[in-house]
Write an enzyme that holds these catalytic residues in place. Structure first.
Site, PDB file in Angstrom:
ATOM      1  N   GLU A 128       0.765  -1.325   0.126  1.00 44.26           N
ATOM      2  CA  GLU A 128       0.036   0.092   0.072  1.00 44.26           C
ATOM      3  C   GLU A 128       0.966   1.271  -0.073  1.00 44.26           C
ATOM      4  O   GLU A 128       0.325   2.231   0.301  1.00 44.26           O
ATOM      5  CB  GLU A 128      -0.879  -0.036   1.273  1.00 44.26           C
ATOM      6  CG  GLU A 128      -1.731  -1.310   1.082  1.00 44.26           C
ATOM      7  CD  GLU A 128      -3.222  -0.796   0.595  1.00 44.26           C
ATOM      8  OE1 GLU A 128      -3.801   0.245   0.489  1.00 44.26           O
ATOM      9  OE2 GLU A 128      -3.709  -2.022  -0.255  1.00 44.26           O
ATOM     10  N   CYS A 170      -2.715  11.377   3.854  1.00 45.51           N
ATOM     11  CA  CYS A 170      -3.016  10.473   2.702  1.00 45.51           C
ATOM     12  C   CYS A 170      -2.777  11.087   1.407  1.00 45.51           C
ATOM     13  O   CYS A 170      -2.817  10.375   0.404  1.00 45.51           O
ATOM     14  CB  CYS A 170      -4.403   9.935   2.899  1.00 45.51           C
ATOM     15  SG  CYS A 170      -4.929   9.190   4.471  1.00 45.51           S
ATOM     16  N   HIS A 196      -4.270   1.642   7.671  1.00 44.60           N
ATOM     17  CA  HIS A 196      -2.867   1.905   7.487  1.00 44.60           C
ATOM     18  C   HIS A 196      -2.309   2.455   8.435  1.00 44.60           C
ATOM     19  O   HIS A 196      -3.004   3.108   9.402  1.00 44.60           O
ATOM     20  CB  HIS A 196      -2.953   3.114   6.455  1.00 44.60           C
ATOM     21  CG  HIS A 196      -2.970   2.890   4.737  1.00 44.60           C
ATOM     22  ND1 HIS A 196      -3.893   3.474   3.949  1.00 44.60           N
ATOM     23  CD2 HIS A 196      -2.825   1.561   4.135  1.00 44.60           C
ATOM     24  CE1 HIS A 196      -4.201   3.019   2.963  1.00 44.60           C
ATOM     25  NE2 HIS A 196      -3.632   1.609   2.889  1.00 44.60           N
TER      26      HIS A 196
HETATM   27  O1  SUG Z   1      -7.549   3.108   0.403  1.00 44.94           O
HETATM   28  N1  SUG Z   1     -10.295   5.035   0.436  1.00 44.94           N
HETATM   29  C1  SUG Z   1      -8.760   4.917   0.652  1.00 44.94           C
HETATM   30  C2  SUG Z   1      -8.211   6.006   1.423  1.00 44.94           C
HETATM   31  C3  SUG Z   1      -6.817   5.804   1.656  1.00 44.94           C
HETATM   32  C4  SUG Z   1      -6.327   6.672   2.750  1.00 44.94           C
HETATM   33  N2  SUG Z   1      -4.685   6.677   2.694  1.00 44.94           N
HETATM   34  C5  SUG Z   1      -3.949   6.428   3.585  1.00 44.94           C
HETATM   35  N3  SUG Z   1      -4.364   6.140   4.931  1.00 44.94           N
HETATM   36  N4  SUG Z   1      -2.649   6.699   3.547  1.00 44.94           N
HETATM   37  C6  SUG Z   1      -8.354   3.566   0.893  1.00 44.94           C
HETATM   38  O2  SUG Z   1      -9.313   3.152   1.930  1.00 44.94           O
HETATM   39  C7  SUG Z   1     -12.636   4.975  -0.610  1.00 44.94           C
HETATM   40  C8  SUG Z   1     -12.795   5.029  -1.855  1.00 44.94           C
HETATM   41  C9  SUG Z   1     -14.681   4.737  -1.808  1.00 44.94           C
HETATM   42  O3  SUG Z   1     -15.276   4.059  -0.868  1.00 44.94           O
HETATM   43  O4  SUG Z   1     -15.095   5.316  -2.607  1.00 44.94           O
HETATM   44  C10 SUG Z   1     -10.986   4.680  -0.430  1.00 44.94           C
HETATM   45  O5  SUG Z   1     -10.576   3.997  -1.370  1.00 44.94           O
END
Ligand code: SUG
Length: 447
Positions: free
Chosen positions: A176, A371, A250
């Site tokens: 990730e 993020c 994460h």
């Molecule tokens: O991978 N949300 C992302 C958020 C990423 C956050 N990044 C960090 N913590 N670095 C994920 O969960 C949600 C998309 C949706 O539901 O439409 C999403 O992919």
């Protein structure tokens, strides 16, 4: 001699299809906002304002353009047939989540785009880049190859920048990106040290969790090898399964670092005390000073996930003060607010100032300030090798603001994806963006 190195935050510009698909299991905000109306214009402007705030502090700031959406090839490969319109209509009816995945703007969270190692850290003196394969979620797995191509455009000198392909796309190497990695350093431009955090061991026994463990030890080890990081500068740590089940998908939701500062929740790691001891020891040995590791136990895992305190960006402002750029949700949570006040108190305060930002559109999908950016440490020669227009400036902010206001919709729901005018709007917008950023054709529809 140490070269002049500078850390840049490469923020993802929120794409025009930003919406709430409820696609990320184990990410409470994503699941909780499933199919609610989104506001792409506000989302993109919130992101741009964050970049402006950071740049205004004298922090290195740059931009990564959104990936091209929709990915109608996903629908076709999943057995939908006919014209684009027919496929979209049928997918909305039979598999709305698949349609949502094809339109997802999740590339905006560039902390997950890749892992980077600066040239001052790697044995061969090159910048190493490994795009994340993101195999844990369908919608995110679509990003990997496009991100790899994009990063080759942004970091085009292959003598300076070593681009590795995403790790093999299998659960064994589930990766990730930088969201599960912290680089610590005692001296800017000196060799740093690295914390890699994983949830699961593919070749070993891992605790069972209700929610996915998105990063494997094997992926962390592979990236550390590929990036030629000396073994004595690397620590691998397992995330606490309790934290994963509390919605910590994460590591950047539960610990963070900047320079010699490490803030972590008491329940962040499976074996917290030993992780911190190892980090302190290696920091001392490699950086010749002590790591300032602060355990936070004044609020719960649930407060961490709700407030996104640990997803704050901690930066050094041009006046030398350490500034915490936190989401507004952290200010609204009294326990979290009081911890921040504590970090700023007294002669030995580790935080000099705090700035709270409204990033609600991204937050409602589980994406806080950290993020939305990936940290890239570059020396002057490497900076010169990057297309100059991607570096943030006030004129660029103005141009991008007008661009967003012109092309982005005020609100989006899943049924809007049926509107043929939307596809034209998106392509026109992205085409225009590549001109603003002077990147040449980067999207498949431009080739
Ligand atoms: O991978 N949300 C992302 C958020 C990423 C956050 N990044 C960090 N913590 N670095 C994920 O969960 C949600 C998309 C949706 O539901 O439409 C999403 O992919």
């Amino acid at each position: 001699m140490t070269l002049a190195y500078r850390e840049f935050n490469f923020d993802g510009l929120v794409g025009p299809t930003h919406h709430y698909g409820g696609l990320a299991e184990g990410n409470r905000a994503s699941v909780g906002h499933r199919f609610q109306d989104s506001h792409p214009r506000i989302a993109a402007l919130q992101g741009l304002k964050k970049m402006r705030a950071l740049a205004g502090m004298g922090v290195g700031q740059a931009i990564l353009p959104p990936l091209s959406r929709p990915r109608l090839d996903l629908l076709r490969r999943a057995g939908f047939t006919g014209t684009d319109q027919q496929m979209i209509d049928a997918a909305l009816l039979h598999s709305p989540s698949l349609l949502s995945a094809a339109f997802s703007a999740s590339g905006m969270w560039t902390a997950n785009a890749a892992m980077f190692a600066p040239s001052c850290d790697s044995r061969d003196g090159c910048v190493h880049i490994t795009p994340a394969n993101l195999v844990s979620n369908l919608h995110r797995s679509l990003e990997a190859d496009e991100t790899a191509d994009l990063l080759k455009k942004i970091f085009p000198n292959f003598e300076l920048f070593k681009h590795h392909p995403p790790l093999p796309k299998t659960v064994a190497f589930s990766d990730e990106g930088a969201a599960n990695h912290i680089r610590f350093f005692g001296l800017e431009g000196g060799r740093g040290m690295h914390l890699f955090v994983y949830g699961r061991e593919y070749f070993g026994v891992s605790p069972v969790t209700r929610y996915p463990q998105r990063q494997t030890l094997e992926a962390c080890q592979a990236v550390a090898r590929l990036h030629q990081l000396p073994e004595e500068t690397v620590v691998f740590a397992r995330q606490s399964p309790v934290a994963i089940d509390a919605g910590v998908f994460h590591n950047d939701v539960i610990s963070t670092g900047h320079g010699a500062l490490f803030l972590y929740h008491a329940e962040a790691f499976a074996d917290g005390p030993s992780v911190v001891d190892r980090l302190k020891k290696i920091f001392e040995e490699t950086q010749h000073r002590s790591l300032c590791a602060i355990e936070i136990n004044e609020f719960s895992l649930a407060d961490s996930v709700q407030s996104y305190f640990f997803n704050s960006q901690i930066v050094t402002r041009s006046d030398g003060r350490t500034v915490m750029v936190a989401p507004a949700e952290s200010e609204e949570n009294p326990k979290v607010r009081s911890v921040i006040a504590g970090l700023m108190k007294g002669a030995d305060a580790v935080i000099g100032d705090v700035v709270f930002l409204d990033l609600r559109e991204s937050m409602q999908n589980g994406g806080g300030p950290a993020c939305l950016r990936t940290r890239v440490v570059l020396n002057e020669e490497e900076q010169r090798a990057v297309p100059p227009r991607v570096f943030f400036s006030e004129p660029l902010f103005d141009e991008l603001t007008s661009w967003v206001e012109r092309y982005y919709r005020e609100s989006l729901s899943l049924s809007d994806f049926r509107d043929p005018a939307l596809l034209v709007e998106i392509q026109t917008a992205l085409d225009n963006l590549t001109q603003i950023l002077e990147l040449g054709p980067i999207y498949s529809f431009q080739k």
